[in-house]
Design an enzyme around this catalytic site. Structure first.
Site, mmCIF file in Angstrom:
data_model
loop_
_atom_site.group_PDB
_atom_site.id
_atom_site.type_symbol
_atom_site.label_atom_id
_atom_site.label_comp_id
_atom_site.label_asym_id
_atom_site.label_seq_id
_atom_site.Cartn_x
_atom_site.Cartn_y
_atom_site.Cartn_z
ATOM 1 N N ASP A 97 -4.226 8.710 2.095
ATOM 2 C CA ASP A 97 -3.050 8.720 2.970
ATOM 3 C C ASP A 97 -1.993 9.630 2.356
ATOM 4 O OD1 ASP A 97 -1.328 7.575 5.190
ATOM 5 O OD2 ASP A 97 -0.148 6.973 3.440
ATOM 6 N N ASP B 273 1.412 2.463 2.548
ATOM 7 C CA ASP B 273 0.537 3.596 2.242
ATOM 8 C C ASP B 273 -0.867 3.150 1.844
ATOM 9 O OD1 ASP B 273 2.685 5.264 2.757
ATOM 10 O OD2 ASP B 273 3.344 5.304 0.669
ATOM 11 N N GLU C 209 -6.523 11.977 6.676
ATOM 12 C CA GLU C 209 -5.900 11.926 7.996
ATOM 13 C C GLU C 209 -5.522 13.333 8.467
ATOM 14 O OE1 GLU C 209 -2.168 9.839 7.998
ATOM 15 O OE2 GLU C 209 -1.661 10.520 5.976
#
Length: 288
Positions: A114, A281, A199
Site C-alpha cells: 500500500d 495502511d 495498487e
C-alpha cells in the site's frame, strides 16, 4: 549547413522520435510535441550504428575516441549509444542485446503493498518503508536559489550561472529519490517474497489536489511501480496490479465489510460489523 557537423543517423533518429511523439499524441497518451528549448535540461542524441566501446574509450562517429569512466561491465552485443547531457555532466548509455533465461514464476507468498504519503509504503507482512521527503529537505535552499535567479537580468552571464545552481539542487533531489527507489525495489525483489501486488493509482488525477500535489510528486509512486515490475520480471517474481477503484482502505480485512464513510485522516478505524481495530495502511496492504 551546421547539420553536416552531426552524424546523419543521429539526425534520422530525431525524426523517428518525432514520429513516435506524434503517434502517441494522436493516440491520446501524450501531449502535443513541443519545440526544444535552448536551455532545456536533459538534452540527448542517439547513435544507432557503427559504435565502438572499449574499457577507457568510446568511439563516436564524426567525433572520434572520447575518454569515459565505464561504471559496469557490458554484457551482450552493443546495439546503440545514447549521449545525455545533465547540466555540467555527460552520460553515455549503451543499449545491448542479450539472451536471458526467465525463471518460472512462483505464485505463493505474494505480499501486498500500500503506497502512501505519511509512510512511503506499508507491506502486508508488517514492513514499513519510511518517506524521506527529499524535496522538503532541499526546499529552503531551492527557494533561495530561485529567488536569486528571478533577480538576474535575462540573457546575462550571472543568470546562466544562477540557473546552473538551481539545476544542481534539482539534480541532487532527483538523484537521492532515484537512489532510494532503486535500493528499495532491489531490496524487495531480493527478499523472500515470490511476488508483489501493487495498487493502481491515478497519480495525475491526485495531483489536481493542490494541498497534496507537491507531496505526491516528491514520492515517485509511478517510478517505484515501473522499477518493481521489471525487476520482478527479471527475477522470476510475480507482479500484479490491483484495480484502481478497489476499496483497499475501506474494506475490513477480517469480515469484508466496506466502510464508505472513511476519511483520509482516519489512520486507525474500528469495524462496525466485527469490532476489529485496523491500522489504515496495514489493512489496505493486506486487502491488496
Amino acid at each position: 549547413p551546421f547539420l553536416k557537423d552531426s552524424y546523419s543517423q543521429s539526425l534520422q533518429q530525431v525524426v523517428h522520435h518525432l514520429d513516435y511523439a506524434y503517434v502517441s499524441f494522436f493516440k491520446g497518451i501524450a501531449k502535443h510535441p513541443a519545440f526544444k528549448k535552448k536551455h532545456r535540461d536533459g538534452d540527448a542524441f542517439v547513435i544507432p550504428q557503427f559504435i565502438k566501446v572499449a574499457n577507457k574509450f568510446v568511439t563516436i562517429p564524426k567525433i572520434g575516441e572520447i575518454k569515459w569512466a565505464k561504471h559496469r561491465e557490458i554484457f551482450g552485443k552493443p546495439k546503440s549509444l545514447t549521449i545525455t547531457q545533465d547540466g555540467d555532466r555527460w552520460f553515455c548509455s549503451v543499449l545491448c542485446e542479450i539472451e536471458i533465461d526467465v525463471p518460472e514464476v512462483q505464485t505463493n507468498n505474494i505480499v501486498g503493498i500500500d503506497m502512501g504519503l505519511k509512510e512511503f509504503a506499508v507491506l502486508s507482512d508488517g514492513t514499513h518503508v519510511p518517506n524521506h521527503h527529499f524535496l522538503k529537505l532541499k526546499e529552503k535552499s531551492l527557494k533561495r536559489a530561485q529567488r536569486k535567479l528571478s533577480r538576474k537580468h535575462i540573457g546575462s552571464k550571472n543568470r546562466t550561472k544562477q540557473r546552473a545552481k538551481v539545476r544542481s539542487i534539482h539534480r541532487k533531489v532527483r538523484d537521492a529519490r532515484q537512489d532510494f527507489l532503486h535500493q528499495t525495489t532491489a531490496r524487495l525483489v531480493q527478499s523472500g517474497h515470490n511476488g508483489f501486488a501493487l495498487e493502481t493509482l491515478n497519480v495525475s488525477g491526485m495531483m489536481r489536489n493542490h494541498h497534496l500535489a507537491k507531496a505526491i510528486s516528491d514520492v515517485g509512486w509511478s517510478e517505484f511501480g515501473r522499477q518493481l515490475e521489471y525487476k520482478s520480471l527479471w527475477n522470476g517474481k510475480a507482479f500484479v496490479r490491483v484495480g484502481q477503484f478497489f476499496p483497499s482502505s475501506k474494506t475490513c480485512f477480517d469480515c469484508g465489510a466496506i466502510h464508505s464513510d472513511l476519511k483520509l485522516d482516519d489512520r486507525e478505524w474500528t469495524c462496525m460489523e466485527c469490532g476489529v481495530v485496523h491500522d489504515r495502511d496495514l489493512n489496505a496492504s493486506m486487502n491488496i
